[in-house]
Each structure stands twice: as structure tokens, then as C-alpha cells.
Design a protein around this motif. Structure first.
Motif, PDB file in Angstrom:
ATOM      1  N   LYS A 124       0.841  -1.195   0.000  1.00 10.72           N
ATOM      2  CA  LYS A 124       0.000   0.000   0.000  1.00 10.72           C
ATOM      3  C   LYS A 124       0.879   1.250   0.000  1.00 10.72           C
ATOM      4  CE  LYS A 124      -3.871  -1.841   2.653  1.00 10.72           C
ATOM      5  NZ  LYS A 124      -4.646  -1.665   3.882  1.00 10.72           N
ATOM      6  N   VAL A 125       0.517   2.203  -0.812  1.00  9.44           N
ATOM      7  CA  VAL A 125       1.213   3.478  -0.789  1.00  9.44           C
ATOM      8  C   VAL A 125       0.670   4.318   0.362  1.00  9.44           C
ATOM      9  CG1 VAL A 125       1.652   5.614  -2.051  1.00  9.44           C
ATOM     10  CG2 VAL A 125       1.649   3.423  -3.260  1.00  9.44           C
ATOM     11  N   VAL A 126      -0.646   4.283   0.514  1.00 11.26           N
ATOM     12  CA  VAL A 126      -1.295   5.027   1.583  1.00 11.26           C
ATOM     13  C   VAL A 126      -2.306   4.113   2.266  1.00 11.26           C
ATOM     14  CG1 VAL A 126      -2.817   6.967   2.126  1.00 11.26           C
ATOM     15  CG2 VAL A 126      -1.062   7.219   0.375  1.00 11.26           C
ATOM     16  N   ASP A 127      -2.244   4.067   3.573  1.00  8.64           N
ATOM     17  CA  ASP A 127      -3.232   3.343   4.362  1.00  8.64           C
ATOM     18  C   ASP A 127      -3.986   4.404   5.158  1.00  8.64           C
ATOM     19  OD1 ASP A 127      -4.753   1.546   5.767  1.00  8.64           O
ATOM     20  OD2 ASP A 127      -3.121   0.874   7.059  1.00  8.64           O
ATOM     21  N   TYR A 128      -4.981   5.003   4.514  1.00  9.10           N
ATOM     22  CA  TYR A 128      -5.670   6.126   5.124  1.00  9.10           C
ATOM     23  C   TYR A 128      -6.313   5.729   6.443  1.00  9.10           C
ATOM     24  CZ  TYR A 128      -8.804   9.910   6.147  1.00  9.10           C
ATOM     25  OH  TYR A 128      -9.451  10.930   6.787  1.00  9.10           O
ATOM     26  N   GLN A 129      -6.084   6.554   7.435  1.00  6.40           N
ATOM     27  CA  GLN A 129      -6.722   6.402   8.737  1.00  6.40           C
ATOM     28  C   GLN A 129      -7.211   7.762   9.169  1.00  6.40           C
ATOM     29  OE1 GLN A 129      -4.426   4.081  11.514  1.00  6.40           O
ATOM     30  NE2 GLN A 129      -3.533   2.888   9.879  1.00  6.40           N
ATOM     31  N   THR A 130      -8.336   7.761   9.815  1.00  2.85           N
ATOM     32  CA  THR A 130      -8.927   9.032  10.225  1.00  2.85           C
ATOM     33  C   THR A 130      -8.044   9.700  11.288  1.00  2.85           C
ATOM     34  OG1 THR A 130     -10.231   8.066  12.007  1.00  2.85           O
ATOM     35  CG2 THR A 130     -11.254   8.141   9.814  1.00  2.85           C
ATOM     36  N   PRO A 131      -8.158  11.006  11.409  1.00  2.00           N
ATOM     37  CA  PRO A 131      -7.377  11.700  12.431  1.00  2.00           C
ATOM     38  C   PRO A 131      -7.601  11.146  13.842  1.00  2.00           C
ATOM     39  CG  PRO A 131      -8.289  13.277  10.894  1.00  2.00           C
ATOM     40  CD  PRO A 131      -8.888  11.932  10.551  1.00  2.00           C
ATOM     41  N   ASN A 132      -8.830  10.757  14.156  1.00  2.00           N
ATOM     42  CA  ASN A 132      -9.106  10.226  15.497  1.00  2.00           C
ATOM     43  C   ASN A 132      -8.390   8.901  15.731  1.00  2.00           C
ATOM     44  OD1 ASN A 132     -10.669  12.382  16.301  1.00  2.00           O
ATOM     45  ND2 ASN A 132     -12.570  11.450  15.570  1.00  2.00           N
ATOM     46  N   VAL A 133      -8.341   8.048  14.722  1.00  2.00           N
ATOM     47  CA  VAL A 133      -7.634   6.771  14.846  1.00  2.00           C
ATOM     48  C   VAL A 133      -6.145   7.024  15.027  1.00  2.00           C
ATOM     49  CG1 VAL A 133      -6.987   4.666  13.607  1.00  2.00           C
ATOM     50  CG2 VAL A 133      -9.353   5.446  13.581  1.00  2.00           C
ATOM     51  N   LEU A 134      -5.583   7.919  14.237  1.00  2.00           N
ATOM     52  CA  LEU A 134      -4.165   8.238  14.367  1.00  2.00           C
ATOM     53  C   LEU A 134      -3.856   8.835  15.735  1.00  2.00           C
ATOM     54  CD1 LEU A 134      -3.407   9.713  10.844  1.00  2.00           C
ATOM     55  CD2 LEU A 134      -2.682   7.502  11.768  1.00  2.00           C
ATOM     56  N   LYS A 135      -4.738   9.668  16.223  1.00  2.00           N
ATOM     57  CA  LYS A 135      -4.541  10.288  17.535  1.00  2.00           C
ATOM     58  C   LYS A 135      -4.453   9.228  18.630  1.00  2.00           C
ATOM     59  CE  LYS A 135      -6.470  13.957  20.402  1.00  2.00           C
ATOM     60  NZ  LYS A 135      -7.562  14.925  20.550  1.00  2.00           N
ATOM     61  N   GLU A 136      -5.244   8.161  18.498  1.00  2.00           N
ATOM     62  CA  GLU A 136      -5.210   7.069  19.475  1.00  2.00           C
ATOM     63  C   GLU A 136      -3.916   6.259  19.365  1.00  2.00           C
ATOM     64  OE1 GLU A 136      -8.686   4.657  18.975  1.00  2.00           O
ATOM     65  OE2 GLU A 136     -10.045   6.331  19.297  1.00  2.00           O
ATOM     66  N   LYS A 137      -3.401   6.113  18.156  1.00  2.85           N
ATOM     67  CA  LYS A 137      -2.231   5.270  17.932  1.00  2.85           C
ATOM     68  C   LYS A 137      -0.904   5.969  18.204  1.00  2.85           C
ATOM     69  CE  LYS A 137      -4.066   2.153  14.431  1.00  2.85           C
ATOM     70  NZ  LYS A 137      -3.830   1.601  13.087  1.00  2.85           N
ATOM     71  N   LEU A 138      -0.843   7.258  17.953  1.00  2.00           N
ATOM     72  CA  LEU A 138       0.425   7.980  18.018  1.00  2.00           C
ATOM     73  C   LEU A 138       0.509   8.862  19.251  1.00  2.00           C
ATOM     74  CD1 LEU A 138       0.540   9.185  14.310  1.00  2.00           C
ATOM     75  CD2 LEU A 138       1.686   7.192  15.287  1.00  2.00           C
ATOM     76  N   ASP A 139       1.650   8.789  19.897  1.00  2.00           N
ATOM     77  CA  ASP A 139       1.917   9.689  21.013  1.00  2.00           C
ATOM     78  C   ASP A 139       2.740  10.848  20.454  1.00  2.00           C
ATOM     79  OD1 ASP A 139       2.477  10.998  23.355  1.00  2.00           O
ATOM     80  OD2 ASP A 139       3.908   9.503  24.076  1.00  2.00           O
ATOM     81  N   LEU A 140       2.087  11.965  20.235  1.00  2.00           N
ATOM     82  CA  LEU A 140       2.749  13.101  19.634  1.00  2.00           C
ATOM     83  C   LEU A 140       3.133  14.174  20.647  1.00  2.00           C
ATOM     84  CD1 LEU A 140       0.601  13.419  16.394  1.00  2.00           C
ATOM     85  CD2 LEU A 140       2.826  12.312  16.674  1.00  2.00           C
TER      86      LEU A 140
END
Length: 63
Positions: free
Chosen positions: A25-41
Motif C-alpha cells: 500500500k502506498v497510503v493506508d488512510y486512517q482518520t485523524p481520530n484513529v491516528l490520535k489514538e495510535k500515536l503519542d505526539l
């Protein structure tokens, strides 16, 4: 560049290369809310040692 930095950078390139080779996959689109849960920024007060950087890169490659 000192040797320690160069070694860490090479390790990061290997991790990224393995990720790219195993992922079609070139892009595995995930919603901002899903990314927010997965990533500690959050930014810590102190940085991490070079030795701690590779496990962090590996953890993001597995998301």
C-alpha cells in the motif's frame, strides 16, 4: 557526522526499507481520530538517547 549517529541513521533506514518492502500500500488512510489514538505526539521535556530512537521508529512502522 559521528559514528554513533551514522549507525543509528543506518538502522533507521533499514527499518524503513523493510517496512516499504513488506507493504504494497502506498497510503493506508486512517482518520485523524484513529491516528490520535495510535500515536503519542507529545513532546517530552528531554529528548531520547540515540539508542532509544530505533525502537520508536520500529513501533511507528508497525502501526
Amino acid at each position: 557526522m559521528d559514528g554513533k549517529f551514522r549507525k543509528t541513521l543506518n538502522q533507521a533506514v533499514v527499518v524503513i526499507g523493510k517496512y516499504l518492502a513488506s507493504n504494497s500500500k502506498v497510503v493506508d488512510y486512517q482518520t485523524p481520530n484513529v491516528l490520535k489514538e495510535k500515536l503519542d505526539l507529545t513532546l517530552p521535556d528531554k529528548g531520547v538517547a540515540l539508542e532509544e530512537l530505533i525502537p520508536i521508529v520500529e513501533s511507528y512502522a508497525l502501526l
